[in-house]
Design a protein around this motif. Sequence first.
Motif, PDB file in Angstrom:
ATOM      1  N   PHE A   1       2.915 -77.907  66.560  1.00  9.94           N
ATOM      2  CA  PHE A   1       3.077 -79.358  66.530  1.00  9.94           C
ATOM      3  C   PHE A   1       4.445 -79.765  67.076  1.00  9.94           C
ATOM      4  CE2 PHE A   1       0.052 -79.596  62.636  1.00  9.94           C
ATOM      5  CZ  PHE A   1      -1.051 -79.592  63.474  1.00  9.94           C
ATOM      6  N   ALA A   2       5.477 -79.006  66.725  1.00 10.56           N
ATOM      7  CA  ALA A   2       6.825 -79.334  67.179  1.00 10.56           C
ATOM      8  C   ALA A   2       6.953 -79.201  68.692  1.00 10.56           C
ATOM      9  CB  ALA A   2       7.848 -78.455  66.466  1.00 10.56           C
ATOM     10  N   LYS A   3       6.415 -78.128  69.251  1.00 13.31           N
ATOM     11  CA  LYS A   3       6.491 -77.945  70.705  1.00 13.31           C
ATOM     12  C   LYS A   3       5.706 -79.032  71.433  1.00 13.31           C
ATOM     13  CE  LYS A   3       8.463 -75.455  72.522  1.00 13.31           C
ATOM     14  NZ  LYS A   3       9.897 -75.532  72.912  1.00 13.31           N
ATOM     15  N   ALA A   4       4.566 -79.425  70.881  1.00  8.48           N
ATOM     16  CA  ALA A   4       3.776 -80.497  71.503  1.00  8.48           C
ATOM     17  C   ALA A   4       4.545 -81.816  71.506  1.00  8.48           C
ATOM     18  CB  ALA A   4       2.445 -80.659  70.776  1.00  8.48           C
ATOM     19  N   ALA A   5       5.441 -81.975  70.543  1.00  7.05           N
ATOM     20  CA  ALA A   5       6.224 -83.207  70.435  1.00  7.05           C
ATOM     21  C   ALA A   5       7.504 -83.170  71.251  1.00  7.05           C
ATOM     22  CB  ALA A   5       6.568 -83.463  68.966  1.00  7.05           C
TER      23      ALA A   5
END
Length: 345
Positions: free
Chosen positions: A185-189
């Motif tokens: 989720f963090a990388k997608a953000a």
Amino acid sequence: MAPTTQKQWQIEGANRGFDGLVYQDGPVPAVGDNEILIKLHGASLNYRDLIIPQGMYPFPLALPVVGGSDGAGEVLAVGGKVSRWAVGDRVTTLFNQGHQFGAIDVAASKTGLGGVFDGTLRQYAVLNENGVVRSPKNLSHVEAATLTCAGLTSWNALYGLKPLKPGETVLVQGTGGVSLFALQFAKAAGARVIATTSSAAKAEALKKLGADHVINYREDKNWGETARALTPDGAGVDHVIEVGGEDTMTQSLKAVKMEGIISIIGFLGGAQPKDCILEVLSRVCTVRGVYVGPRSLMEDMVAAVEANDIHPVLDQRVFKLEETKEAYEYMWAKKHFGKIGITIE
């Protein structure tokens, strides 16, 4: 039409260990006006599932109960007053059935699947129409099932209080389901991710998933300071996904940025605190317990999973429903990497 009986795994009582898991025939519940009948096709395990039969779970229980909170499948029938769903819809279970939006309260905390209400380790389930969300179109049933607990918990940690922003830094601990979801989720953000692990092989797997830095906590006992040094200007990390408890909290406090957030998810290393709560003041940070999340946040997460084509990390071994006790033992022995999936026929 569903049969009148089904196969299910019931937790007969606490403090019996995995011997308290009984594979048995159970009834298929009748469908009420505001309820839907779901043919479950996939389930997934969490650490919570392992500690309930061992008497270690700190939240409400109503035993005996059908185990498992994580499930996904297809709607087979709907009650006369149901408006949200139709036969054939693909749905995924909500962890706390009564937690629809906003902050958790006492009443909602007593509606957990597989703890208070019968859960997902069975062939069919009847739930209130508000007790499920739409499954992501890009995921299989087993993949979708992993979102219920680990997925939503990590999403809540990153977006439930102080939403993650692009360019911020997230520290994830280990390779459990919540940590791996948080990494994705963090990388997608557009955030940076620092991950901790205990082996070179796991470090490589974390890098393949997008981790910007990986620290071996067995080799670096002061990994909290190391993580801080890896952030811009050495200011510290914005979000810490804290799963280790007493073994890791000291280092999490060293790593966190001023006004950063430490989200406490679990206590794999024990639950006896080693740090004074006043340390939070000297670090000027927020320490927050996260108890999964509401349906509204889960719907946001599903949209992000689809938009970014995120697929949960599943262990290479997927179990069948009748092999569930073996899956419990496999996970307890820490043989897994990522989420453990269970197929249901």
